[in-house]
Motif scaffolding. Structure first.
Motif, PDB file in Angstrom:
ATOM      1  N   SER A   8       0.809  -1.217   0.000  1.00 31.47           N
ATOM      2  CA  SER A   8       0.000   0.000   0.000  1.00 31.47           C
ATOM      3  C   SER A   8       0.844   1.270   0.000  1.00 31.47           C
ATOM      4  O   SER A   8       0.392   2.321  -0.418  1.00 31.47           O
ATOM      5  N   SER A   9       2.089   1.154   0.451  1.00 35.15           N
ATOM      6  CA  SER A   9       2.949   2.337   0.441  1.00 35.15           C
ATOM      7  C   SER A   9       3.196   2.826  -0.984  1.00 35.15           C
ATOM      8  O   SER A   9       3.654   3.939  -1.205  1.00 35.15           O
ATOM      9  N   SER A  10       2.870   1.975  -1.966  1.00 36.37           N
ATOM     10  CA  SER A  10       3.209   2.296  -3.350  1.00 36.37           C
ATOM     11  C   SER A  10       2.545   3.578  -3.831  1.00 36.37           C
ATOM     12  O   SER A  10       3.011   4.203  -4.770  1.00 36.37           O
ATOM     13  N   LEU A  11       1.448   3.957  -3.208  1.00 27.90           N
ATOM     14  CA  LEU A  11       0.782   5.155  -3.700  1.00 27.90           C
ATOM     15  C   LEU A  11       1.425   6.418  -3.140  1.00 27.90           C
ATOM     16  O   LEU A  11       1.168   7.507  -3.604  1.00 27.90           O
ATOM     17  N   ARG A  12       2.261   6.262  -2.152  1.00 31.28           N
ATOM     18  CA  ARG A  12       2.875   7.436  -1.530  1.00 31.28           C
ATOM     19  C   ARG A  12       4.276   7.741  -2.056  1.00 31.28           C
ATOM     20  O   ARG A  12       4.566   8.853  -2.438  1.00 31.28           O
ATOM     21  N   ASP A  13       5.129   6.726  -2.057  1.00 29.99           N
ATOM     22  CA  ASP A  13       6.549   7.006  -2.289  1.00 29.99           C
ATOM     23  C   ASP A  13       6.926   6.882  -3.755  1.00 29.99           C
ATOM     24  O   ASP A  13       6.656   5.873  -4.381  1.00 29.99           O
ATOM     25  N   ARG A  14       7.556   7.904  -4.247  1.00 33.12           N
ATOM     26  CA  ARG A  14       8.043   7.879  -5.610  1.00 33.12           C
ATOM     27  C   ARG A  14       9.396   7.156  -5.629  1.00 33.12           C
ATOM     28  O   ARG A  14      10.226   7.346  -4.750  1.00 33.12           O
ATOM     29  N   ILE A  15       9.594   6.313  -6.608  1.00 37.09           N
ATOM     30  CA  ILE A  15      10.885   5.635  -6.747  1.00 37.09           C
ATOM     31  C   ILE A  15      11.600   6.188  -7.979  1.00 37.09           C
ATOM     32  O   ILE A  15      11.111   6.026  -9.093  1.00 37.09           O
ATOM     33  N   PRO A  16      12.719   6.874  -7.782  1.00 33.43           N
ATOM     34  CA  PRO A  16      13.402   7.495  -8.928  1.00 33.43           C
ATOM     35  C   PRO A  16      14.177   6.469  -9.759  1.00 33.43           C
ATOM     36  O   PRO A  16      14.510   5.386  -9.272  1.00 33.43           O
ATOM     37  N   LEU A  17      14.459   6.829 -11.005  1.00 32.88           N
ATOM     38  CA  LEU A  17      15.208   5.935 -11.900  1.00 32.88           C
ATOM     39  C   LEU A  17      16.635   5.742 -11.409  1.00 32.88           C
ATOM     40  O   LEU A  17      17.123   4.625 -11.281  1.00 32.88           O
TER      41      LEU A  17
END
Ligand SMILES: *Cc1c(COP(=O)(O)O)cnc(C)c1O
Length: 394
Positions: A8-17
């Motif tokens: 569920s954390s996926s909607l919050r944290d951006r993962i940069p390239l």
């Protein structure tokens, strides 16, 4: 069939390239620049960065530049490449590999890629050069190999060809600092130290960064001196404001070099982390239907700068990109081959460019920062799997 779960954390944290990772010594060295007032293109960190970089890659000389593109441009200049000269360069690369050929008014000859490394197809170069030799036709003034995405190009045969015909080899190692050769005559050598000149980049997304910067490496003292001369406005020592040729303001600043010295201290651990991430990606993606994991030529130790895969079609690739974007995961397509873009539209393409087109249209780079946690990596993998298994769900 059980579907992978996206945490569920996926909607919050951006993962940069690929984000920079600066360590404690960076601020210490920067403070030293500020305290001593050495902030510009003269100062102890520039010389120190050159020395330590040369040692780290195994080159005799290193000349710091304001960017990787500047390093490649200077490489063209010290090899006296100009109008009427041809330079061979792969069509599948970042545009900065080839722009300096055009800066010099020279003619790029584009080379298609090979499946085994996605780098330039050395057989195409060999056929062309040997055929020209038989006909007595003019030779290229230089051959520029690019080690893309952390993977060494197949240089052993290319180097032998260049030596046989007296053609200088330039290596664009901007994306592959720390990669090396694992077998054959070049075993133990790092990329950027095989040809006459190597070029590196320290842009923000590269393995190590100085904010912006580059390096030219060579074992040839005369070329190194001329490169340094050109990066410092071709100013002539001992004569005030006298310049004996057209130079550039391409010298790296002391501030940037201070970051470079700090980043070099992390080089070995960055390489280990990238390798670990790549192995983990491959282990988990190898059996996913629709994904081709990156090639791993047995004679190379890649640096695994970016982890890039192929999808089956361009549509699938775009779909995966979309899905990752929706989850705040930064993934990128690979480059448009040079022959498909206006500045290179009239260039000859040895091999036609079909292989490059295929890789470009189906390729995708996944988050590869050294700061990527295993949890984040699992989120990326789950999102890729979900996009392939449930293409139409939202
Ligand atoms: C990044 C890069 C360059 C240019 O380096 P800059 O420091 O951004 O000017 C050149 N060639 C390749 C293949 C690159 O990826």
């Amino acid at each position: 069939m059980s579907l992978p779960r996206i945490p569920s954390s996926s909607l919050r944290d951006r993962i940069p390239l690929s984000e920079p990772h600066l360590t404690e010594s960076a601020s210490r060295y920067l403070e030293e620049c500020l305290r001593t007032n050495y902030v510009s293109s003269v100062g102890p960190f520039v010389d120190r960065f050159e020395r330590e970089f040369a040692d780290a890659v195994g080159a005799r000389y290193a000349v710091a530049c304001s960017s990787g593109t500047a390093a490649i441009h200077v490489a063209m200049r010290v090899l006296d490449i100009g109008p009427g000269d041809e330079v061979f360069v792969p069509t599948f690369t970042f545009v900065a590999s080839a722009n300096p050929i055009l800066y010099q008014g020279a003619t790029p000859v584009l080379i298609d890629s090979e499946h085994g490394t996605w780098n330039l197809d050395v057989s195409l170069v060999m056929d062309e050069v040997e055929s020209r030799a038989r006909r007595g036709a003019p030779m290229p003034k230089a051959i520029e190999a690019v080690h893309i995405l952390g993977r060494p190009a197949e240089l052993e045969r290319l180097l032998a060809l260049c030596d046989r015909h007296g053609i200088p080899l330039i290596e664009d190692a901007a994306e592959s600092l720390g990669a090396s050769f694992a077998a054959g005559g070049l075993v133990g050598k790092q990329v950027g130290t095989v040809g006459r000149i190597g070029c590196f980049s320290f842009n923000g997304n590269k393995l190590i960064t100085t904010g912006g910067g580059g390096m030219l490496t060579t074992d040839d003292e005369r070329l190194a001196l001329r490169a340094k001369h050109l990066t410092t406005q071709a100013r002539t020592p001992g004569r005030a404001y006298y310049h004996d040729e057209v130079g550039y303001n391409y010298r790296l600043t002391n501030l940037a070099a201070a970051l470079g010295v700090s980043q070099l201290e992390s080089l070995v651990s960055f390489l280990e982390t990238k390798r670990r991430l790549a192995i983990r990606y491959s282990d988990k993606l190898r059996n996913v239907v629709g994904i081709t994991i990156p090639p791993s030529p047995p004679w190379a130790h890649p640096s695994f700068w970016l982890y890039s895969v192929l999808l089956e079609t361009e549509q699938q690739r775009d779909l995966v990109l979309e899905r990752l974007k929706a989850y705040g995961i930064e993934a990128r397509p690979l480059w448009t081959p040079l022959h498909l873009m206006p500045p290179f539209r009239d260039s000859r393409v040895l091999g036609g460019g079909v292989v490059a087109n295929g890789i470009a249209s189906r390729g995708l780079s996944l988050p590869s920062s050294v700061t990527l946690t295993e949890l984040d990596q699992d989120r990326v993998i789950a999102a890729v799997e979900e996009a392939l298994m449930r293409p139409s769900s939202s």
